[in-house]
Design a protein around this motif. Structure first.
Motif, PDB file in Angstrom:
ATOM      1  N   ILE A 120      58.324   0.481  -6.357  1.00  0.00           N
ATOM      2  CA  ILE A 120      58.934   1.491  -5.476  1.00  0.00           C
ATOM      3  C   ILE A 120      57.849   2.408  -4.931  1.00  0.00           C
ATOM      4  N   PHE A 121      56.962   2.856  -5.790  1.00  0.00           N
ATOM      5  CA  PHE A 121      55.892   3.764  -5.368  1.00  0.00           C
ATOM      6  C   PHE A 121      54.961   3.096  -4.357  1.00  0.00           C
ATOM      7  N   ARG A 122      54.527   1.885  -4.661  1.00  0.00           N
ATOM      8  CA  ARG A 122      53.551   1.223  -3.790  1.00  0.00           C
ATOM      9  C   ARG A 122      54.165   0.848  -2.440  1.00  0.00           C
ATOM     10  N   ASN A 123      55.382   0.352  -2.436  1.00  0.00           N
ATOM     11  CA  ASN A 123      55.995  -0.084  -1.181  1.00  0.00           C
ATOM     12  C   ASN A 123      56.500   1.090  -0.345  1.00  0.00           C
ATOM     13  N   ALA A 124      57.016   2.126  -1.003  1.00  0.00           N
ATOM     14  CA  ALA A 124      57.524   3.276  -0.246  1.00  0.00           C
ATOM     15  C   ALA A 124      56.404   4.054   0.422  1.00  0.00           C
ATOM     16  N   SER A 125      55.186   3.945  -0.091  1.00  0.00           N
ATOM     17  CA  SER A 125      54.060   4.673   0.498  1.00  0.00           C
ATOM     18  C   SER A 125      53.465   3.952   1.707  1.00  0.00           C
ATOM     19  N   GLN A 126      54.007   2.780   2.045  1.00  0.00           N
ATOM     20  CA  GLN A 126      53.527   2.015   3.192  1.00  0.00           C
ATOM     21  C   GLN A 126      54.399   2.282   4.422  1.00  0.00           C
ATOM     22  N   VAL A 127      53.823   2.061   5.599  1.00  0.00           N
ATOM     23  CA  VAL A 127      54.545   2.294   6.847  1.00  0.00           C
ATOM     24  C   VAL A 127      55.209   1.021   7.367  1.00  0.00           C
ATOM     25  N   PHE A 128      54.995  -0.103   6.719  1.00  0.00           N
ATOM     26  CA  PHE A 128      55.518  -1.377   7.193  1.00  0.00           C
ATOM     27  C   PHE A 128      56.982  -1.532   6.777  1.00  0.00           C
ATOM     28  N   GLU A 129      57.777  -2.039   7.679  1.00  0.00           N
ATOM     29  CA  GLU A 129      59.216  -2.170   7.425  1.00  0.00           C
ATOM     30  C   GLU A 129      59.527  -3.094   6.252  1.00  0.00           C
ATOM     31  N   PRO A 130      58.889  -4.266   6.109  1.00  0.00           N
ATOM     32  CA  PRO A 130      59.183  -5.111   4.933  1.00  0.00           C
ATOM     33  C   PRO A 130      58.914  -4.398   3.607  1.00  0.00           C
ATOM     34  N   ALA A 131      57.844  -3.616   3.552  1.00  0.00           N
ATOM     35  CA  ALA A 131      57.549  -2.882   2.321  1.00  0.00           C
ATOM     36  C   ALA A 131      58.619  -1.825   2.042  1.00  0.00           C
ATOM     37  N   GLN A 132      59.070  -1.137   3.082  1.00  0.00           N
ATOM     38  CA  GLN A 132      60.127  -0.149   2.910  1.00  0.00           C
ATOM     39  C   GLN A 132      61.411  -0.794   2.390  1.00  0.00           C
ATOM     40  N   GLU A 133      61.742  -1.966   2.921  1.00  0.00           N
ATOM     41  CA  GLU A 133      62.942  -2.660   2.450  1.00  0.00           C
ATOM     42  C   GLU A 133      62.821  -3.061   0.982  1.00  0.00           C
ATOM     43  N   ARG A 134      61.637  -3.528   0.583  1.00  0.00           N
ATOM     44  CA  ARG A 134      61.448  -3.892  -0.827  1.00  0.00           C
ATOM     45  C   ARG A 134      61.538  -2.662  -1.726  1.00  0.00           C
ATOM     46  N   ALA A 135      61.106  -1.504  -1.234  1.00  0.00           N
ATOM     47  CA  ALA A 135      61.211  -0.282  -2.023  1.00  0.00           C
ATOM     48  C   ALA A 135      62.668   0.093  -2.265  1.00  0.00           C
ATOM     49  N   TRP A 136      63.507   0.032  -1.204  1.00  0.00           N
ATOM     50  CA  TRP A 136      64.930   0.348  -1.371  1.00  0.00           C
ATOM     51  C   TRP A 136      65.615  -0.674  -2.266  1.00  0.00           C
ATOM     52  N   GLY A 137      65.280  -1.943  -2.105  1.00  0.00           N
ATOM     53  CA  GLY A 137      65.865  -2.951  -2.981  1.00  0.00           C
ATOM     54  C   GLY A 137      65.466  -2.768  -4.435  1.00  0.00           C
ATOM     55  N   SER A 138      64.219  -2.386  -4.679  1.00  0.00           N
ATOM     56  CA  SER A 138      63.761  -2.128  -6.045  1.00  0.00           C
ATOM     57  C   SER A 138      64.482  -0.932  -6.649  1.00  0.00           C
ATOM     58  N   ALA A 139      64.727   0.093  -5.835  1.00  0.00           N
ATOM     59  CA  ALA A 139      65.436   1.272  -6.333  1.00  0.00           C
ATOM     60  C   ALA A 139      66.859   0.923  -6.745  1.00  0.00           C
ATOM     61  N   LEU A 140      67.551   0.142  -5.914  1.00  0.00           N
ATOM     62  CA  LEU A 140      68.915  -0.263  -6.269  1.00  0.00           C
ATOM     63  C   LEU A 140      68.920  -1.152  -7.507  1.00  0.00           C
ATOM     64  N   THR A 141      67.958  -2.037  -7.616  1.00  0.00           N
ATOM     65  CA  THR A 141      67.870  -2.900  -8.795  1.00  0.00           C
ATOM     66  C   THR A 141      67.671  -2.085 -10.067  1.00  0.00           C
ATOM     67  N   LEU A 142      66.816  -1.078 -10.001  1.00  0.00           N
ATOM     68  CA  LEU A 142      66.572  -0.229 -11.170  1.00  0.00           C
ATOM     69  C   LEU A 142      67.830   0.531 -11.579  1.00  0.00           C
ATOM     70  N   ILE A 143      68.576   1.045 -10.603  1.00  0.00           N
ATOM     71  CA  ILE A 143      69.815   1.766 -10.908  1.00  0.00           C
ATOM     72  C   ILE A 143      70.827   0.840 -11.573  1.00  0.00           C
ATOM     73  N   VAL A 144      70.940  -0.386 -11.071  1.00  0.00           N
ATOM     74  CA  VAL A 144      71.895  -1.337 -11.653  1.00  0.00           C
ATOM     75  C   VAL A 144      71.496  -1.703 -13.079  1.00  0.00           C
ATOM     76  N   ILE A 145      70.216  -1.887 -13.339  1.00  0.00           N
ATOM     77  CA  ILE A 145      69.757  -2.213 -14.688  1.00  0.00           C
ATOM     78  C   ILE A 145      70.111  -1.096 -15.666  1.00  0.00           C
ATOM     79  N   VAL A 146      69.844   0.142 -15.273  1.00  0.00           N
ATOM     80  CA  VAL A 146      70.167   1.278 -16.143  1.00  0.00           C
ATOM     81  C   VAL A 146      71.670   1.367 -16.363  1.00  0.00           C
TER      82      VAL A 146
END
Length: 305
Positions: free
Chosen positions: A260-286
């Motif tokens: 989430i940290f590495r992808n959200a700090s990038q300006v590229f759209e694919p990286a931003q999408e992976r950051a949001w997907g990682s955040a949702l995955t983490l919430i579901v795991i918890v």
């Protein structure tokens, strides 16, 4: 000789309404309704930002989540679309699981000593003070400590180093929350068990712990949830990898917070999408582990007859 009655203290005539009590009752009802309204308003104010966060994560991350996203390797370039966070999911589970295996038994046993044996002894007071201090230590400080005490010493960025950092963050939370839950267990239960001939360790194991298991589980969940979402220790001590690594003691690893940290700090759209997907995955795991722990706690808790 005639007796005069003060008109202020004169009791009301039979059948006449008591205006003083009626006014007091109305004032109490109005005050109660105003206080209830303020409480409900405060609840809505607190829920609004939480709801916005959940909605943002669901709306942005829901379109990214798929089986391929959860299982495929991490792309080598932030600009590349596709790929997934499979190594980060695996790393989060095994690193947090190892941290829980180290911190939960130590924390619960430490709390048992503080509440059942140590009481107000100097050693017990020292442990409580240190636990309170560690509770407020920022995660970045814990990451730097493990980096200097483990990574530099053994020259190894591994998942186990991350588990050590997370365990150090979890330990004081588990100790203090478990001790508070043990304090809420009535002393009558302990005295009844001791009166029946049970030794202190057996009373603690079969009476005190089952009575406090729900509260202990909640404290453990808070600690695990905090550890699972920590970023700084993971970034410092586990390194970077794009492929799954099931070995905690060899090779670099990664986790969802780091992605989430590495992808959200990038300006590229694919990286931003992976950051949001990682955040949702983490919430579901918890969320999943929270539900499982609640089921286990209800299964072993003492039921009222």
């Amino acid at each position: 000789m005639t007796t005069t009655v003060d008109p202020v203290t004169r009791p009301p005539a039979a059948g006449a309404p008591n205006l003083t009590r009626s006014a007091l009752s109305v004032r109490r009802r109005v005050t109660n309704q105003v206080a209830l309204g303020l409480i409900v308003l405060a609840l809505f104010v607190a829920v609004i930002p939480l709801g916005l966060v959940v909605w943002s994560v669901l709306s942005r991350g829901g379109s990214v989540i798929s089986w391929e996203f959860l299982t495929e390797d991490i792309p080598n370039s932030f600009r590349r679309s596709g790929g997934g966070v499979g190594p980060a999911v695996i790393g989060t589970l095994i690193i947090t699981g190892m941290a829980a295996l180290m911190a939960v038994p130590l924390g619960v046993l430490g709390a048992i000593y503080l509440n059942e044996y140590g009481k107000q002894r100097p050693l017990a007071r020292l442990i409580r003070t240190m636990a309170d201090i560690m509770t407020g230590v920022p995660s970045v400080v814990m990451g730097l400590f493990i980096y200097s005490a483990w990574v530099l010493l053994f020259d190894a960025r591994t998942g186990f180093a991350g588990a050590l950092a997370l365990a150090c963050l979890m330990l004081p939370v588990i100790i203090r929350s478990t001790e508070e839950m043990l304090r809420l267990v009535p002393d009558e239960l302990r005295q009844a068990s001791l009166a029946l001939g049970a030794r202190k360790w057996r009373t603690t194991l079969t009476v005190v712990l089952p009575a406090a298991i729900s509260g202990i589980t909640s404290g453990v969940l808070l600690a695990i949830a905090r550890a699972a979402g920590e970023t700084a220790p993971i970034v410092f001590v586990v390194g970077v990898t794009t492929a799954p690594n099931w070995n905690l003691f060899s090779g670099e690893n990664t986790a969802l917070p780091a992605q989430i940290f590495r992808n959200a700090s990038q300006v590229f759209e694919p990286a931003q999408e992976r950051a949001w997907g990682s955040a949702l995955t983490l919430i579901v795991i918890v969320l999943v582990f929270t539900i499982i722990a609640r089921i286990i706690a209800n299964r072993f808790a003492i039921k009222e007859r």
